[in-house]
Design a protein around this motif. Sequence first.
Motif, PDB file in Angstrom:
ATOM      1  N   GLY A   3      58.787   1.426  52.771  1.00 12.85           N
ATOM      2  CA  GLY A   3      58.004   2.382  51.987  1.00 12.85           C
ATOM      3  C   GLY A   3      57.608   1.895  50.602  1.00 12.85           C
ATOM      4  N   GLN A  44      61.810  -2.478  50.679  1.00 13.59           N
ATOM      5  CA  GLN A  44      61.953  -1.755  51.945  1.00 13.59           C
ATOM      6  C   GLN A  44      60.550  -1.326  52.386  1.00 13.59           C
ATOM      7  OE1 GLN A  44      62.912   2.231  49.397  1.00 13.59           O
ATOM      8  NE2 GLN A  44      64.214   1.901  51.158  1.00 13.59           N
ATOM      9  N   LYS A  64      80.491   5.827  53.767  1.00 15.32           N
ATOM     10  CA  LYS A  64      79.462   5.427  52.795  1.00 15.32           C
ATOM     11  C   LYS A  64      80.074   4.686  51.614  1.00 15.32           C
ATOM     12  CE  LYS A  64      75.717   7.198  51.496  1.00 15.32           C
ATOM     13  NZ  LYS A  64      74.380   6.718  51.807  1.00 15.32           N
ATOM     14  N   ASP A 113      69.444   3.600  54.838  1.00 19.18           N
ATOM     15  CA  ASP A 113      70.795   3.040  54.834  1.00 19.18           C
ATOM     16  C   ASP A 113      71.015   1.926  55.855  1.00 19.18           C
ATOM     17  OD1 ASP A 113      71.330   4.942  52.785  1.00 19.18           O
ATOM     18  OD2 ASP A 113      73.439   4.943  53.357  1.00 19.18           O
ATOM     19  N   LYS A 116      76.646   1.366  39.688  1.00 26.20           N
ATOM     20  CA  LYS A 116      77.381   1.354  40.956  1.00 26.20           C
ATOM     21  C   LYS A 116      76.504   0.694  42.010  1.00 26.20           C
ATOM     22  CE  LYS A 116      79.956   5.672  40.890  1.00 26.20           C
ATOM     23  NZ  LYS A 116      80.210   6.820  41.786  1.00 26.20           N
ATOM     24  N   ASP A 123      70.925  -0.316  45.643  1.00 27.63           N
ATOM     25  CA  ASP A 123      72.361  -0.513  45.905  1.00 27.63           C
ATOM     26  C   ASP A 123      72.641  -1.907  46.461  1.00 27.63           C
ATOM     27  OD1 ASP A 123      72.973   2.042  45.045  1.00 27.63           O
ATOM     28  OD2 ASP A 123      73.850   2.717  46.935  1.00 27.63           O
ATOM     29  N   GLY A 162      63.914   2.525  47.018  1.00 25.26           N
ATOM     30  CA  GLY A 162      64.806   3.663  46.822  1.00 25.26           C
ATOM     31  C   GLY A 162      66.233   3.204  46.592  1.00 25.26           C
ATOM     32  N   GLY A 163      67.143   4.158  46.568  1.00 34.26           N
ATOM     33  CA  GLY A 163      68.540   3.865  46.255  1.00 34.26           C
ATOM     34  C   GLY A 163      69.189   2.881  47.214  1.00 34.26           C
ATOM     35  N   SER A 164      68.742   2.873  48.469  1.00 35.75           N
ATOM     36  CA  SER A 164      69.380   1.931  49.393  1.00 35.75           C
ATOM     37  C   SER A 164      69.049   0.492  49.001  1.00 35.75           C
ATOM     38  CB  SER A 164      68.973   2.230  50.835  1.00 35.75           C
ATOM     39  OG  SER A 164      67.585   2.153  50.991  1.00 35.75           O
ATOM     40  N   THR A 171      61.754   3.267  43.211  1.00 37.92           N
ATOM     41  CA  THR A 171      60.452   3.829  43.598  1.00 37.92           C
ATOM     42  C   THR A 171      60.582   5.231  44.195  1.00 37.92           C
ATOM     43  OG1 THR A 171      60.552   2.855  45.809  1.00 37.92           O
ATOM     44  CG2 THR A 171      59.528   1.522  44.068  1.00 37.92           C
ATOM     45  N   THR A 172      61.785   5.789  44.176  1.00 37.61           N
ATOM     46  CA  THR A 172      61.959   7.199  44.552  1.00 37.61           C
ATOM     47  C   THR A 172      62.518   7.921  43.325  1.00 37.61           C
ATOM     48  OG1 THR A 172      64.247   6.897  45.282  1.00 37.61           O
ATOM     49  CG2 THR A 172      62.530   6.605  46.955  1.00 37.61           C
ATOM     50  N   ASP A 192      64.856  -0.132  56.705  1.00 37.33           N
ATOM     51  CA  ASP A 192      64.654   1.083  55.919  1.00 37.33           C
ATOM     52  C   ASP A 192      65.966   1.846  55.697  1.00 37.33           C
ATOM     53  OD1 ASP A 192      62.813   2.535  54.436  1.00 37.33           O
ATOM     54  OD2 ASP A 192      62.475   3.990  56.039  1.00 37.33           O
ATOM     55  N   LYS A 241      71.988  -1.024  54.076  1.00 37.34           N
ATOM     56  CA  LYS A 241      73.277  -1.099  53.373  1.00 37.34           C
ATOM     57  C   LYS A 241      74.406  -1.518  54.313  1.00 37.34           C
ATOM     58  CE  LYS A 241      74.353   2.069  50.382  1.00 37.34           C
ATOM     59  NZ  LYS A 241      74.491   3.319  49.594  1.00 37.34           N
TER      60      LYS A 241
END
Length: 342
Positions: A39, A37, A144, A67, A136, A103, A98-100, A123-124, A65, A70
Amino acid sequence: VERILIGTESEVLVGRGLPAALLDERAGRRQTVVLTQPGAQNVAGRVAAAIEAEGLRCALRVLPDRDDAKTLEVVAGLYEWLADLEVARDDTVVGVGGGSVTDVAGFVAATWLRGVESVLLPTTVLGAVDAAIGGKTGVNLRGKNLVGAFWHPSRVVIDIDVLDALPPELKREGFSEALKAGLIGDPELVDLFDRHGAAVPMDQVVLRAVTVKASVVAGDFREAGRRAILNYGHTIGHAVEMAGGISHGEAVAVGMVAAGAISEQSEGFTGAARQRELIERLGLPTEAPGLDRAGITDLLALDKKRRDGVLRMVLLRSIGEPVVKAVDGRDVEVGLAAVGIG
Ligand SMILES: NC(=O)c1ccc[n+]([C@@H]2O[C@H](COP(=O)([O-])OP(=O)(O)OC[C@H]3O[C@@H](n4cnc5c(N)ncnc54)[C@H](O)[C@@H]3O)[C@@H](O)[C@H]2O)c1
Ligand SMILES: [Zn+2]
């Protein structure tokens, strides 16, 4: 480099810099794809170079970037890309971000050819202590994470130098979940936050928080019982997040204050004041004043309806001793009053 095992399927490596061998040996692997992403592009570039240095082909793609990544549209685009690249059964999907990102990378890996290997480099802080751990994966659809799969990455690589360099707001966001991990499962992690506040040593926070999540998840992969304790602060927190336009980590902080107050009243929890002070010192909110109370209770009622008519919350008997309890309107009242919603 420290190594934490999650069951038999996953290992988490925590260290500084990228490990000498980023991927383990795998017979038949011809290529990797790296998803990232905006960042995290710098880190992803270094990851791709490291993979190529291991003698593997590596294609890189930057997702929208946060969500915006997603979505099923993004995922559909990725499937076409994997088809063009002829990504095969023994190849590897790497998620750097990050999580997005983790995921989506996990979800694409879970579903491409009915499942290929994934390797995640969060990276977060939130990604490192929460999103990348536990298997998950998924994307959003109306709500979500409505579409997803359980799929363990074979390896999660956490570079502490990357996390140390994050801007303060991204650190805070993850510290909220890390503090949660301490509160439900590791009193020494809570002591660390006590001693250092926001200057807490990142390596120890990550190691301890990952260990808590890994041990909860290893015993309960598909969310039956014990995994629920990871939702400490998340019941009222989610309602606050939806109503208040504040970030997830901030909302969870508020939710923990509320759950702490309820715990104090009904479980004899004596750590509520200390918990509030810790949250404050991290620069996270302890109150969400100005929110419409009726709106919050409506959201909680919806939550209750989805769970056979009983609203359950994670409460604390003491730090490190969570219980999942049915709560009633008066309990919720106590919690909301504690965070200035009323
Ligand atoms: N799968 C799970 O169990 C799980 C658990 C918790 C959260 N999540 C998901 O994780 C997502 C949130 O994750 P997140 O908070 O990591 O957010 P994110 O992936 O949305 O990233 C947040 C921001 O940080 C930037 N960023 C990433 N790495 C950076 C770096 N090294 N330096 C500077 N900026 C950087 C990104 O570009 C983005 O703008 C949500 O979609 C949530 O649903 C999943
Ligand atoms: Zn959370």
